[in-house]
Each structure stands twice: as structure tokens, then as C-alpha cells.
Design an enzyme around this catalytic site. Structure first.
Site, PDB file in Angstrom:
ATOM      1  N   ASN A   1     -17.372  -9.224   7.952  1.00 11.26           N
ATOM      2  CA  ASN A   1     -16.779  -9.081   9.274  1.00 11.26           C
ATOM      3  C   ASN A   1     -16.797  -7.618   9.689  1.00 11.26           C
ATOM      4  OD1 ASN A   1     -16.051 -11.832   9.714  1.00 11.26           O
ATOM      5  ND2 ASN A   1     -14.371 -11.585   8.263  1.00 11.26           N
TER       6      ASN A   1
ATOM      7  N   VAL B   1      -9.265  -5.789   7.124  1.00 11.70           N
ATOM      8  CA  VAL B   1      -9.119  -4.686   6.166  1.00 11.70           C
ATOM      9  C   VAL B   1     -10.196  -3.636   6.456  1.00 11.70           C
ATOM     10  CG1 VAL B   1      -9.125  -4.015   3.741  1.00 11.70           C
ATOM     11  CG2 VAL B   1      -8.127  -6.209   4.419  1.00 11.70           C
TER      12      VAL B   1
ATOM     13  N   HIS C   1     -17.594 -11.028   1.745  1.00 12.57           N
ATOM     14  CA  HIS C   1     -16.985 -12.237   1.201  1.00 12.57           C
ATOM     15  C   HIS C   1     -18.112 -13.044   0.547  1.00 12.57           C
ATOM     16  CE1 HIS C   1     -13.193 -12.085   3.749  1.00 12.57           C
ATOM     17  NE2 HIS C   1     -13.978 -11.271   4.430  1.00 12.57           N
TER      18      HIS C   1
ATOM     19  N   HIS D   1     -16.383  -4.763   3.122  1.00 10.07           N
ATOM     20  CA  HIS D   1     -16.386  -5.756   2.056  1.00 10.07           C
ATOM     21  C   HIS D   1     -17.255  -6.930   2.447  1.00 10.07           C
ATOM     22  CE1 HIS D   1     -12.982  -6.477   4.767  1.00 10.07           C
ATOM     23  NE2 HIS D   1     -13.167  -7.765   4.571  1.00 10.07           N
TER      24      HIS D   1
ATOM     25  N   ASP E   1     -10.323 -13.138  -3.652  1.00 13.69           N
ATOM     26  CA  ASP E   1      -9.534 -13.027  -2.430  1.00 13.69           C
ATOM     27  C   ASP E   1      -8.138 -13.590  -2.678  1.00 13.69           C
ATOM     28  OD1 ASP E   1     -10.403 -12.766   0.857  1.00 13.69           O
ATOM     29  OD2 ASP E   1      -8.505 -13.750   0.359  1.00 13.69           O
ATOM     30  N   ILE E   2      -7.129 -12.934  -2.122  1.00 17.69           N
ATOM     31  CA  ILE E   2      -5.745 -13.357  -2.346  1.00 17.69           C
ATOM     32  C   ILE E   2      -5.444 -14.680  -1.626  1.00 17.69           C
ATOM     33  CG2 ILE E   2      -4.642 -12.193  -0.378  1.00 17.69           C
ATOM     34  CD1 ILE E   2      -2.512 -11.175  -2.417  1.00 17.69           C
TER      35      ILE E   2
HETATM   36  P1  5GP Z   1     -11.561  -9.518   6.626  1.00 26.00           P
HETATM   37  O1  5GP Z   1     -10.910 -10.374   7.655  1.00 26.00           O
HETATM   38  O2  5GP Z   1     -11.147  -8.069   6.761  1.00 26.00           O
HETATM   39  O3  5GP Z   1     -13.045  -9.701   6.560  1.00 26.00           O
HETATM   40  O4  5GP Z   1     -11.058 -10.064   5.231  1.00 26.00           O
HETATM   41  C1  5GP Z   1     -10.033  -9.474   4.495  1.00 26.00           C
HETATM   42  C2  5GP Z   1      -9.754 -10.373   3.309  1.00 26.00           C
HETATM   43  O5  5GP Z   1      -8.945  -9.656   2.411  1.00 26.00           O
HETATM   44  C3  5GP Z   1      -9.020 -11.656   3.674  1.00 26.00           C
HETATM   45  O6  5GP Z   1      -9.792 -12.777   3.257  1.00 26.00           O
HETATM   46  C4  5GP Z   1      -7.699 -11.545   2.895  1.00 26.00           C
HETATM   47  O7  5GP Z   1      -7.252 -12.779   2.366  1.00 26.00           O
HETATM   48  C5  5GP Z   1      -8.052 -10.536   1.812  1.00 26.00           C
HETATM   49  N1  5GP Z   1      -6.915  -9.735   1.349  1.00 26.00           N
HETATM   50  C6  5GP Z   1      -6.005  -9.101   2.127  1.00 26.00           C
HETATM   51  N2  5GP Z   1      -5.125  -8.430   1.370  1.00 26.00           N
HETATM   52  C7  5GP Z   1      -5.488  -8.650   0.083  1.00 26.00           C
HETATM   53  C8  5GP Z   1      -4.963  -8.215  -1.180  1.00 26.00           C
HETATM   54  O8  5GP Z   1      -3.964  -7.496  -1.264  1.00 26.00           O
HETATM   55  N3  5GP Z   1      -5.605  -8.639  -2.305  1.00 26.00           N
HETATM   56  C9  5GP Z   1      -6.712  -9.439  -2.236  1.00 26.00           C
HETATM   57  N4  5GP Z   1      -7.259  -9.787  -3.402  1.00 26.00           N
HETATM   58  N5  5GP Z   1      -7.239  -9.866  -1.072  1.00 26.00           N
HETATM   59  C10 5GP Z   1      -6.635  -9.477   0.068  1.00 26.00           C
END
Ligand code: 5GP
Length: 135
Positions: A107, A116, A122, A120, A49-50
């Protein structure tokens, strides 16, 4: 149907589609933007994760175009579902998270604050993660 809704200053995914092939994880899958890859096989890609929220914070995504867990669980083939979840388990094992333990989070939709619109999981660990919900 709108793919996103406004939640405060962020866009939350509604989780029900349509699939946006310009989403950030679709672009990572196509190699258009880089990631710190952890593992890859026929069904999945795993990368760091970034913005990690634990010492280990890896995202595992299916290679197919699924907006959310709801979309994936309803529409993915049995081979995709099996391949994906076996990969998640194998990655956790390879990262030596099984003995201390780890947490999986997926999520889905606005109340989860999914950001996103590509399904996915986590995979988080590397310390005691405390209680599940802190909000
Ligand atoms: P969500 O809230 O959709 O479950 O989690 C999305 C995750 O994607 C977040 O933890 C966020 O930090 C990660 N994320 C968003 N953009 C990028 C990216 O460009 N690269 C990576 N490696 N992670 C990302």
C-alpha cells in the site's frame, strides 16, 4: 509536508515523507516492541501481521528508513532493493507458498489506506484469496 492525512477515523500515510522514526515498524526494527519474527537478514525483517487477513499474513520490511514503496524504489540502493525482494521471494518459498500461490500487496499513500509509514510488503496466502479487490 505532513506525513499523514485524515481518512475517516484513521490516519492514512501520504507516502512521501518525512520519515517518522517513531513509527511502529521502526520501533519493531529497534527491538523496542516485540514481533513474531519469521526471518531476518542484512536488508529485511519479516514478521507476522498483528491482525492477519489470511491464514498466512507476513509483513516484510526493509531495514532502511523508507516511508513507502515510492520512497524505497526511488532512494534505496540497488543492493537494498535486490536484497529486499530476494528476501520476500525466499520467505514465500520457505513458507511453502509457491505451489499453492500467494499474493503480495504494498500500500502506498491515501487511496491505498497505507497506515504504517515504513515501506512494507504484505505476503499473504494459505488459502485461495479470491479476487484482488473486494471494495
Ligand atoms: P498498511 O495498511 O500500512 O499497508 O498495513 C499495516 C499493517 O501493519 C496492517 O496489516 C496491521 O495489521 C499491521 N500492524 C500494525 N501495527 C502492528 C504491530 O504493532 N505489529 C504487527 N506485527 N503488525 C502491525
Amino acid at each position: 509536508m505532513q506525513a499523514t492525512t485524515t481518512l475517516g477515523d484513521k490516519m492514512a500515510v501520504n507516502g512521501l515523507g518525512p520519515y517518522d522514526d517513531q513509527n511502529i515498524f521502526a520501533r519493531i526494527l529497534r527491538g523496542e516492541i516485540p514481533c513474531r519474527k519469521v526471518a531476518e537478514d542484512a536488508f529485511s525483517l519479516a514478521f507476522h501481521d498483528i491482525a492477519p487477513q489470511a491464514p498466512v499474513h507476513v509483513l516484510v520490511i526493509p531495514k532502511g528508513a523508507y516511508v513507502s514503496f515510492s520512497d524505497f524504489s526511488a532512494k534505496a540502493s540497488e543492493a537494498e532493493i535486490t536484497g529486499f525482494f530476494r528476501a520476500v521471494g525466499a520467505i514465500a518459498k520457505r513458507l511453502e507458498l509457491e505451489s499453492p500461490g500467494y499474493r503480495l500487496i504494498a500500500n502506498m499513500g491515501p487511496d491505498s489506506n497505507q497506515e504504517v509509514p515504513h515501506f512494507h510488503v504484505h505476503l499473504m496466502g494459505g488459502k485461495n484469496l479470491g479476487r484482488m479487490l473486494v471494495a
